[in-house]
Design a protein around this motif. Sequence first.
Motif, short mmCIF file in Angstrom:
data_model
loop_
_atom_site.label_atom_id
_atom_site.label_comp_id
_atom_site.label_asym_id
_atom_site.label_seq_id
_atom_site.Cartn_x
_atom_site.Cartn_y
_atom_site.Cartn_z
N ARG A 84 -65.16 -18.03 13.97
CA ARG A 84 -63.85 -18.60 14.30
C ARG A 84 -62.83 -18.32 13.21
O ARG A 84 -63.15 -17.94 12.09
CB ARG A 84 -63.98 -20.10 14.54
CG ARG A 84 -64.64 -20.86 13.37
CD ARG A 84 -63.63 -21.53 12.52
NE ARG A 84 -64.24 -22.24 11.39
CZ ARG A 84 -64.20 -21.78 10.15
NH1 ARG A 84 -63.66 -20.61 9.89
NH2 ARG A 84 -64.73 -22.48 9.16
N LEU A 85 -61.58 -18.56 13.59
CA LEU A 85 -60.44 -18.46 12.70
C LEU A 85 -59.85 -19.86 12.55
O LEU A 85 -59.54 -20.52 13.55
CB LEU A 85 -59.38 -17.51 13.27
CG LEU A 85 -58.12 -17.26 12.45
CD1 LEU A 85 -58.45 -16.42 11.21
CD2 LEU A 85 -57.06 -16.55 13.29
N TRP A 98 -63.28 -16.94 17.99
CA TRP A 98 -62.83 -15.57 18.22
C TRP A 98 -62.75 -15.24 19.71
O TRP A 98 -61.93 -14.41 20.12
CB TRP A 98 -63.76 -14.59 17.52
CG TRP A 98 -63.60 -14.57 16.03
CD1 TRP A 98 -64.57 -14.82 15.11
CD2 TRP A 98 -62.42 -14.26 15.28
NE1 TRP A 98 -64.06 -14.71 13.83
CE2 TRP A 98 -62.75 -14.36 13.92
CE3 TRP A 98 -61.12 -13.93 15.64
CZ2 TRP A 98 -61.83 -14.13 12.91
CZ3 TRP A 98 -60.19 -13.70 14.65
CH2 TRP A 98 -60.54 -13.80 13.30
N GLY A 99 -63.56 -15.88 20.50
CA GLY A 99 -63.51 -15.63 21.94
C GLY A 99 -62.23 -16.11 22.59
O GLY A 99 -61.92 -15.69 23.72
N LYS A 100 -61.49 -16.99 21.92
CA LYS A 100 -60.23 -17.50 22.45
C LYS A 100 -59.02 -16.79 21.87
O LYS A 100 -57.88 -17.13 22.19
CB LYS A 100 -60.12 -19.00 22.17
CG LYS A 100 -61.03 -19.87 23.03
CD LYS A 100 -60.60 -19.82 24.48
CE LYS A 100 -61.44 -20.76 25.34
NZ LYS A 100 -61.01 -20.75 26.75
N GLU A 185 -62.37 -8.22 17.12
CA GLU A 185 -62.91 -7.27 18.10
C GLU A 185 -64.43 -7.20 18.06
O GLU A 185 -65.08 -7.07 19.10
CB GLU A 185 -62.31 -5.89 17.85
CG GLU A 185 -60.82 -5.79 18.18
CD GLU A 185 -60.22 -4.48 17.72
OE1 GLU A 185 -60.97 -3.64 17.16
OE2 GLU A 185 -59.00 -4.29 17.91
N ALA A 186 -65.00 -7.33 16.87
CA ALA A 186 -66.45 -7.24 16.73
C ALA A 186 -67.16 -8.51 17.19
O ALA A 186 -68.30 -8.45 17.64
CB ALA A 186 -66.80 -6.93 15.27
N ARG A 187 -66.50 -9.67 17.07
CA ARG A 187 -67.19 -10.94 17.29
C ARG A 187 -66.76 -11.69 18.55
O ARG A 187 -67.38 -12.68 18.92
CB ARG A 187 -66.95 -11.85 16.08
CG ARG A 187 -67.47 -11.30 14.77
CD ARG A 187 -68.98 -11.20 14.77
NE ARG A 187 -69.58 -12.51 14.98
CZ ARG A 187 -70.88 -12.72 15.16
NH1 ARG A 187 -71.71 -11.69 15.17
NH2 ARG A 187 -71.35 -13.93 15.34
N ALA A 188 -65.70 -11.25 19.23
CA ALA A 188 -65.14 -12.03 20.34
C ALA A 188 -66.14 -12.30 21.46
O ALA A 188 -66.10 -13.36 22.09
CB ALA A 188 -63.91 -11.33 20.90
N ALA A 189 -67.03 -11.36 21.71
CA ALA A 189 -67.96 -11.51 22.84
C ALA A 189 -69.28 -12.18 22.46
O ALA A 189 -70.12 -12.41 23.33
CB ALA A 189 -68.25 -10.14 23.45
N GLN A 194 -67.68 -18.61 20.91
CA GLN A 194 -67.07 -19.22 22.09
C GLN A 194 -66.74 -20.68 21.81
O GLN A 194 -67.24 -21.28 20.86
CB GLN A 194 -68.03 -19.12 23.28
CG GLN A 194 -68.54 -17.70 23.54
CD GLN A 194 -67.44 -16.67 23.64
OE1 GLN A 194 -66.47 -16.86 24.38
NE2 GLN A 194 -67.59 -15.57 22.91
N GLY A 195 -65.91 -21.26 22.63
CA GLY A 195 -65.53 -22.66 22.46
C GLY A 195 -64.07 -22.86 22.82
O GLY A 195 -63.42 -21.99 23.41
N GLU A 196 -63.56 -24.01 22.47
CA GLU A 196 -62.18 -24.36 22.79
C GLU A 196 -61.32 -24.36 21.53
O GLU A 196 -61.82 -24.60 20.42
CB GLU A 196 -62.11 -25.74 23.45
CG GLU A 196 -62.83 -25.82 24.79
CD GLU A 196 -62.25 -24.87 25.82
OE1 GLU A 196 -61.01 -24.71 25.83
OE2 GLU A 196 -63.03 -24.30 26.60
#
Length: 223
Positions: A84-85, A98-100, A185-189, A194-196
């Motif tokens: 996450r960021l 990162w998925g968001k 780009e490397a970690r988004a998937a 994942q999460g909110e």
Amino acid sequence: MSTPDPQPPVPDASRPESKDRIYRSPAGMAGGALLLLIAGWLGIDALVSGHGRTPWLALASLILIVPLVTAFTLRPAVYANEDRLRIRNPFRVIVLPWGKVATLRSSYSNEVVDTSGTKYQLWAIPVSLRARKKVAKQQARGAAAGSSGGRMGRTSAFGRPSSVHAEPTRAQTDQIMDDLRELQEARAATEGAQGEVSVRWAYEVMGPAAAGAILLAILLAVG
């Protein structure tokens, strides 16, 4: 008599999987420290040697100014790990898995856009137009020197080829944004990214600043 094998330690689920990369603005921190030093010196002097309402005005001003200066200079930071960021801005803390994250973009400011289209500015990574122009000039000089040197290139005073291409190709904050884009780009998937999105207001900053503003307004109103 044999002794049982020790059980493996249970992993701590609350511990982050990777260490945070921390990004802050050295210029902002230095400026904030200087402003706080000046405000403290003037405020304490007024508290000690002032007369009448002066000490109270100085106290109210310090209660207002110190949190605001801290919020805009020392507080901003960006924390990034593999999941996450986390953005710590003057009055908010935003956590984006990162998925968001839809994109990270740079123009006159650096910002992140989540998948719903909401934009969040990265206060800790300010854009420096001066640094961009400096890098562009260095690249232009390097290109001109390389073309004038022919195939052999330029040589130093000791007869060795000079490092024409050793100049930085990106401003520092632009390079940081490139690194964050690569991480996203490397970690988004991945499953852990994942999460909110969560947003928390920094009441620890807003509360004291509001108290100082109210106290100062009352003192000025009563004359």
